[in-house]
Design a protein around this motif. Structure first.
Motif, PDB file in Angstrom:
ATOM      1  N   ALA A  28       5.042 -29.217 -26.814  1.00  0.00           N
ATOM      2  CA  ALA A  28       4.113 -28.122 -26.513  1.00  0.00           C
ATOM      3  C   ALA A  28       2.667 -28.580 -26.671  1.00  0.00           C
ATOM      4  CB  ALA A  28       4.391 -26.926 -27.410  1.00  0.00           C
ATOM      5  N   GLN A  29       2.407 -29.497 -27.587  1.00  0.00           N
ATOM      6  CA  GLN A  29       1.063 -30.028 -27.761  1.00  0.00           C
ATOM      7  C   GLN A  29       0.614 -30.800 -26.528  1.00  0.00           C
ATOM      8  OE1 GLN A  29       1.319 -32.285 -31.397  1.00  0.00           O
ATOM      9  NE2 GLN A  29       1.023 -30.489 -32.693  1.00  0.00           N
ATOM     10  N   TYR A  30       1.544 -31.504 -25.888  1.00  0.00           N
ATOM     11  CA  TYR A  30       1.192 -32.191 -24.640  1.00  0.00           C
ATOM     12  C   TYR A  30       0.850 -31.178 -23.544  1.00  0.00           C
ATOM     13  CZ  TYR A  30       2.959 -36.609 -26.550  1.00  0.00           C
ATOM     14  OH  TYR A  30       3.153 -37.732 -27.309  1.00  0.00           O
ATOM     15  N   SER A  37      -2.668 -38.326 -19.800  1.00  0.00           N
ATOM     16  CA  SER A  37      -2.729 -39.511 -18.955  1.00  0.00           C
ATOM     17  C   SER A  37      -2.069 -39.205 -17.613  1.00  0.00           C
ATOM     18  CB  SER A  37      -2.011 -40.686 -19.631  1.00  0.00           C
ATOM     19  OG  SER A  37      -0.657 -40.350 -19.916  1.00  0.00           O
ATOM     20  N   GLU A  38      -2.330 -40.057 -16.635  1.00  0.00           N
ATOM     21  CA  GLU A  38      -1.800 -39.806 -15.286  1.00  0.00           C
ATOM     22  C   GLU A  38      -0.273 -39.852 -15.271  1.00  0.00           C
ATOM     23  OE1 GLU A  38      -2.590 -41.337 -10.687  1.00  0.00           O
ATOM     24  OE2 GLU A  38      -3.626 -42.250 -12.393  1.00  0.00           O
ATOM     25  N   LYS A  39       0.317 -40.674 -16.136  1.00  0.00           N
ATOM     26  CA  LYS A  39       1.768 -40.758 -16.273  1.00  0.00           C
ATOM     27  C   LYS A  39       2.135 -40.472 -17.728  1.00  0.00           C
ATOM     28  CE  LYS A  39       2.491 -44.089 -12.531  1.00  0.00           C
ATOM     29  NZ  LYS A  39       3.032 -45.423 -12.163  1.00  0.00           N
ATOM     30  N   SER A 104       7.838 -28.595 -17.058  1.00  0.00           N
ATOM     31  CA  SER A 104       7.120 -28.054 -15.892  1.00  0.00           C
ATOM     32  C   SER A 104       5.664 -27.748 -16.250  1.00  0.00           C
ATOM     33  CB  SER A 104       7.825 -26.794 -15.390  1.00  0.00           C
ATOM     34  OG  SER A 104       7.112 -26.217 -14.313  1.00  0.00           O
ATOM     35  N   GLN A 105       5.440 -27.195 -17.447  1.00  0.00           N
ATOM     36  CA  GLN A 105       4.076 -26.901 -17.895  1.00  0.00           C
ATOM     37  C   GLN A 105       3.253 -28.185 -18.031  1.00  0.00           C
ATOM     38  OE1 GLN A 105       4.543 -24.679 -21.533  1.00  0.00           O
ATOM     39  NE2 GLN A 105       4.597 -22.705 -20.474  1.00  0.00           N
ATOM     40  N   ILE A 106       3.870 -29.212 -18.606  1.00  0.00           N
ATOM     41  CA  ILE A 106       3.161 -30.488 -18.770  1.00  0.00           C
ATOM     42  C   ILE A 106       2.822 -31.083 -17.407  1.00  0.00           C
ATOM     43  CG2 ILE A 106       3.373 -32.850 -19.623  1.00  0.00           C
ATOM     44  CD1 ILE A 106       5.133 -31.783 -21.874  1.00  0.00           C
ATOM     45  N   ARG A 110      -0.889 -31.806 -16.091  1.00  0.00           N
ATOM     46  CA  ARG A 110      -1.266 -33.172 -15.695  1.00  0.00           C
ATOM     47  C   ARG A 110      -1.796 -33.179 -14.255  1.00  0.00           C
ATOM     48  NH1 ARG A 110       2.795 -35.674 -17.608  1.00  0.00           N
ATOM     49  NH2 ARG A 110       1.719 -36.810 -19.263  1.00  0.00           N
ATOM     50  N   SER A 111      -1.095 -32.478 -13.362  1.00  0.00           N
ATOM     51  CA  SER A 111      -1.531 -32.420 -11.961  1.00  0.00           C
ATOM     52  C   SER A 111      -2.890 -31.754 -11.835  1.00  0.00           C
ATOM     53  CB  SER A 111      -0.485 -31.662 -11.136  1.00  0.00           C
ATOM     54  OG  SER A 111      -0.912 -31.530  -9.793  1.00  0.00           O
ATOM     55  N   ARG A 112      -3.086 -30.660 -12.572  1.00  0.00           N
ATOM     56  CA  ARG A 112      -4.367 -29.939 -12.497  1.00  0.00           C
ATOM     57  C   ARG A 112      -5.513 -30.798 -13.019  1.00  0.00           C
ATOM     58  NH1 ARG A 112      -2.711 -26.032 -14.937  1.00  0.00           N
ATOM     59  NH2 ARG A 112      -3.406 -26.519 -17.054  1.00  0.00           N
TER      60      ARG A 112
END
Length: 222
Positions: A28-30, A37-39, A104-106, A110-112
């Motif tokens: 959840a912290q991520y 990071s991108e990956k 899915s949230q992570i 990341r995408s945003r």
């Protein structure tokens, strides 16, 4: 080695469930991080892998409880044990769904973040290109202004020289008139007059050539 009993297996399941909750807290912290990071990082991937291992372990322990429950006679099987088994199964299903939701949230975060980062980079690149173009235009404007200054200076000198030639022409015309009058009275003056006329024509050619050169320079730099 003795087969573990109902209480021992349930204790192992509860420990695995508690460990799963801890790993969910880490994931959840991520999901709420602003610097992903991108990956996925190795730590993030390890947390997910450990969760999957805990799910597999819990599934095996639940299967053991189910077999123990099935081996008991119908009379000795309590409703509490059945409820405990059902609760462990439901919690495992909930945790599997929770893992999919957190992943899915992570992924969305990341995408945003990287989409915004790419947009910011594009804006910065565009702004840098515009600044470079503006700087280039200012330099070209400076060169053009400098060229105009040179042309103005050349034209000013040309006008000044033309004015000086005009003064000289008037002076020579006055001298010519005097010489003409003297030539009518003195012999041998005609030859002197011819030389003076040749000098005037040469001066006229020089003046015309210089003015033409000045205009060519003006049109070349404008």
């Amino acid at each position: 080695m003795a087969t573990p009993g109902w209480a021992q297996i349930r204790q192992q399941i509860r420990t695995a469930e508690s460990q799963s909750e801890t790993h969910f807290h880490t994931l959840a912290q991520y999901a709420s991080s602003n610097n992903l990071s991108e990956k996925p990082s190795p730590e993030e991937q390890n947390t997910e892998d450990e969760l999957l291992e805990l799910f597999s372990k819990r599934e095996g322990l639940i299967a053991q409880l189910s077999r123990l429950l099935d081996s008991e006679s119908a009379l000795s099987t309590s409703a509490l044990k059945q409820n405990n088994l059902t609760r462990h199964r439901e919690l495992l299903t909930d945790h599997r769904n929770e893992l999919r939701r957190v992943k899915s949230q992570i992924a969305e975060a990341r995408s945003r973040q990287h989409l915004l980062s790419n947009v910011r980079n594009d804006i910065a690149s565009s702004r840098s290109a515009q600044e470079q173009e503006a700087e280039y235009m200012l330099e070209e404007r400076g060169h053009l202004d400098q060229s105009h200054s040179v042309i103005d200076s050349v034209i000013s000198q040309a006008y000044q020289i033309n004015e000086n030639f005009g003064i000289q022409r008037d002076t020579l015309a006055s001298v010519n008139r005097r010489i003409t009058l003297a030539a009518a009275q003195l012999p041998g003056v005609n030859d002197l007059m011819s030389r003076i006329g040749s000098k005037k024509r040469r001066d006229g050619i020089i003046l015309g050539s210089f003015i033409a050169f000045c205009f060519l320079v003006f049109f070349w730099f404008s």
